[in-house]
Write an enzyme that holds these catalytic residues in place. Structure first.
Site, short mmCIF file in Angstrom:
data_model
loop_
_atom_site.label_atom_id
_atom_site.label_comp_id
_atom_site.label_asym_id
_atom_site.label_seq_id
_atom_site.Cartn_x
_atom_site.Cartn_y
_atom_site.Cartn_z
N LYS A 68 -24.27 -1.76 29.74
CA LYS A 68 -23.91 -2.70 30.82
C LYS A 68 -25.14 -3.23 31.56
CE LYS A 68 -19.17 -1.18 31.47
NZ LYS A 68 -18.13 -0.76 32.41
N ASP A 104 -14.92 -5.38 35.98
CA ASP A 104 -14.32 -4.06 36.26
C ASP A 104 -13.69 -4.01 37.67
OD1 ASP A 104 -14.80 -2.86 33.83
OD2 ASP A 104 -16.74 -2.01 34.43
N ALA A 129 -20.22 8.37 41.77
CA ALA A 129 -21.20 7.35 42.16
C ALA A 129 -21.96 6.87 40.94
CB ALA A 129 -22.16 7.93 43.20
N ASN A 152 -19.91 12.36 45.92
CA ASN A 152 -20.36 12.58 44.55
C ASN A 152 -21.02 13.94 44.41
OD1 ASN A 152 -20.78 11.64 41.86
ND2 ASN A 152 -22.94 11.31 42.34
N ARG A 157 -26.97 10.09 45.09
CA ARG A 157 -26.53 8.85 44.40
C ARG A 157 -25.48 8.13 45.25
NH1 ARG A 157 -24.85 9.54 38.27
NH2 ARG A 157 -25.42 7.35 38.14
N1 LIG Z 1 -10.15 2.04 33.62
C1 LIG Z 1 -11.24 1.36 33.36
O1 LIG Z 1 -11.21 0.16 33.03
C2 LIG Z 1 -12.58 2.03 33.52
C3 LIG Z 1 -13.74 1.25 33.69
C4 LIG Z 1 -14.98 1.90 33.87
C5 LIG Z 1 -15.02 3.30 33.84
N2 LIG Z 1 -13.87 4.02 33.65
C6 LIG Z 1 -13.93 5.50 33.65
O2 LIG Z 1 -14.51 5.91 34.88
C7 LIG Z 1 -15.28 7.10 34.70
C8 LIG Z 1 -16.67 6.94 35.32
O3 LIG Z 1 -17.40 6.01 34.55
P1 LIG Z 1 -18.93 5.69 34.89
O4 LIG Z 1 -19.30 4.52 34.06
O5 LIG Z 1 -19.15 5.63 36.36
O6 LIG Z 1 -19.67 7.01 34.33
P2 LIG Z 1 -21.13 7.50 34.72
O7 LIG Z 1 -21.99 6.35 35.13
O8 LIG Z 1 -21.56 8.38 33.62
O9 LIG Z 1 -20.89 8.40 36.06
C9 LIG Z 1 -20.17 9.60 35.99
C10 LIG Z 1 -19.78 10.07 37.38
O10 LIG Z 1 -18.96 11.25 37.26
C11 LIG Z 1 -19.62 12.34 37.94
N3 LIG Z 1 -19.43 13.58 37.18
C12 LIG Z 1 -19.63 13.77 35.86
N4 LIG Z 1 -19.35 15.04 35.53
C13 LIG Z 1 -18.99 15.69 36.66
C14 LIG Z 1 -18.58 17.01 36.96
N5 LIG Z 1 -18.51 17.97 36.02
N6 LIG Z 1 -18.25 17.31 38.24
C15 LIG Z 1 -18.32 16.37 39.21
N7 LIG Z 1 -18.70 15.08 38.98
C16 LIG Z 1 -19.03 14.75 37.72
C17 LIG Z 1 -21.08 11.95 37.99
O11 LIG Z 1 -21.69 12.67 39.03
P3 LIG Z 1 -23.31 12.85 39.08
O12 LIG Z 1 -23.84 11.58 39.67
O13 LIG Z 1 -23.51 14.04 39.94
O14 LIG Z 1 -23.77 13.06 37.64
C18 LIG Z 1 -20.98 10.45 38.25
O15 LIG Z 1 -20.67 10.19 39.59
C19 LIG Z 1 -15.36 7.34 33.19
O16 LIG Z 1 -14.53 8.46 32.87
C20 LIG Z 1 -14.85 6.06 32.56
O17 LIG Z 1 -14.14 6.30 31.37
C21 LIG Z 1 -12.66 3.42 33.52
#
Ligand SMILES: NC(=O)c1ccc[n+]([C@@H]2O[C@H](COP(=O)([O-])OP(=O)(O)OC[C@H]3O[C@@H](n4cnc5c(N)ncnc54)[C@H](OP(=O)(O)O)[C@@H]3O)[C@@H](O)[C@H]2O)c1
Length: 272
Positions: A68, A104, A129, A152, A157
């Site tokens: 992205k 999004d 975040a 978060n 972050r």
């Molecule tokens: N429905 C839709 O159209 C759509 C669109 C976009 C995304 N999504 C979903 O939204 C989710 C987030 O996507 P993203 O792009 O933001 O991912 P990302 O950039 O990888 O960020 C992941 C987030 O989850 C947190 N996290 C990961 N593992 C964790 C754990 N064990 N405990 C607590 N927090 C945890 C991370 O915290 P840290 O910063 O501490 O690592 C970070 O805030 C994904 O599951 C994705 O599939 C859905």
């Protein structure tokens, strides 16, 4: 030569993406002929693979993780939501070059609107975040919530995102260790990715008003742990399938000028 619009989803992984099926259904619904393929590629591979796609007649694309941000580099024009998120999920070829968008956040708003969940004047708590939160913040804040708080695992972050968007409204951010004073939220948005591993961050029901609602950006198996938590705490909850279809519908509108009806497509996806 085929007159079908040539579209593709770039990212890794893309094998299990539901986007090809969503856009096939939009095409059938609107009578637009299209070919929507998936192209698995890493960030270093993206430039050459995208160039080859253009040579082959590509006129529009979606980008997913981890591309992205890399998408910004191929755009001659970037719309304000994508600029605010520093992330592009939709590319379209226009007369003056490639334009980048991020659908999004608007896709989330479209789904919230359809579900009758208000944002304006509400107290909203966002968990996570990462890239998804970065993408939804500006569109959410444009609806003037009373307060938007980001929690978060890595508090810094959340703080950095809140600081970056402070000029858009009342937004605060931090780690779970600073969540003691949080209360009276109307809407909980789960935007973290831990559900993919079946685990949840340390959520507290006391942060939310009795009549609050919850929305999870995740869907399918990644939504289960959050859905269980919401059920246990008697919190009405929605998954992110509607957002997925909503962001796709807005991308489809960018490519074709036609906004498809999302409801029958969400219904069809739920049936399988
Ligand atoms: N429905 C839709 O159209 C759509 C669109 C976009 C995304 N999504 C979903 O939204 C989710 C987030 O996507 P993203 O792009 O933001 O991912 P990302 O950039 O990888 O960020 C992941 C987030 O989850 C947190 N996290 C990961 N593992 C964790 C754990 N064990 N405990 C607590 N927090 C945890 C991370 O915290 P840290 O910063 O501490 O690592 C970070 O805030 C994904 O599951 C994705 O599939 C859905």
């Amino acid at each position: 030569m085929s007159r079908a619009l040539k579209l593709a989803l770039f990212g890794d992984p893309v094998e299990h993406s539901r986007s090809p099926e969503i856009h096939r259904r939009f095409g059938e619904q609107t009578g637009v002929e299209l070919e929507y393929t998936t192209i698995r590629c890493s960030s270093p591979e993206f430039g050459p693979r995208f160039a080859a796609f253009i040579v082959a007649g590509g006129s529009g694309a979606n980008l997913t993780l981890p591309l992205k941000q890399a998408g910004l580099a191929v755009c001659q024009q970037v719309d304000p939501d994508a600029r605010a998120a520093r992330a592009v999920n939709t590319l379209v070829k226009r007369a003056d070059g490639w334009h980048g968008y991020n659908t999004d956040g608007p896709g989330l708003l479209l789904d919230l609107q359809g579900l009758g969940i208000p944002v304006t004047d509400q107290r909203i708590l966002v968990i996570g975040a990462g890239g998804a939160t970065a993408g939804i913040l500006a569109p959410l804040l444009a609806q003037s919530p009373r307060l938007l708080a980001i929690l978060n695992r890595t508090g810094a972050r959340a703080e950095a995102l809140a600081e970056k968007h402070a000029h858009r409204g009342h937004v605060i951010g931090g780690g779970f260790e600073h969540s003691e004073a949080l209360k009276d939220f109307d809407l909980l948005i789960q935007a973290g990715s831990s559900g993919h591993h079946g685990i949840l961050p340390p959520l507290q029901r006391r942060w939310l008003k009795p009549g609050a609602q919850a929305y999870d950006l995740n869907y399918g198996p990644a939504h289960r742990a959050f859905a269980d938590w919401c059920r246990e705490h008697k919190l009405p909850c929605h998954d992110g399938l509607g957002m997925l279809v909503g962001q796709a519908a807005l991308a489809f509108e960018i490519w074709t000028g036609q906004l498809p009806d999302t409801a029958p497509v969400v219904q069809a996806l739920r049936a399988f």
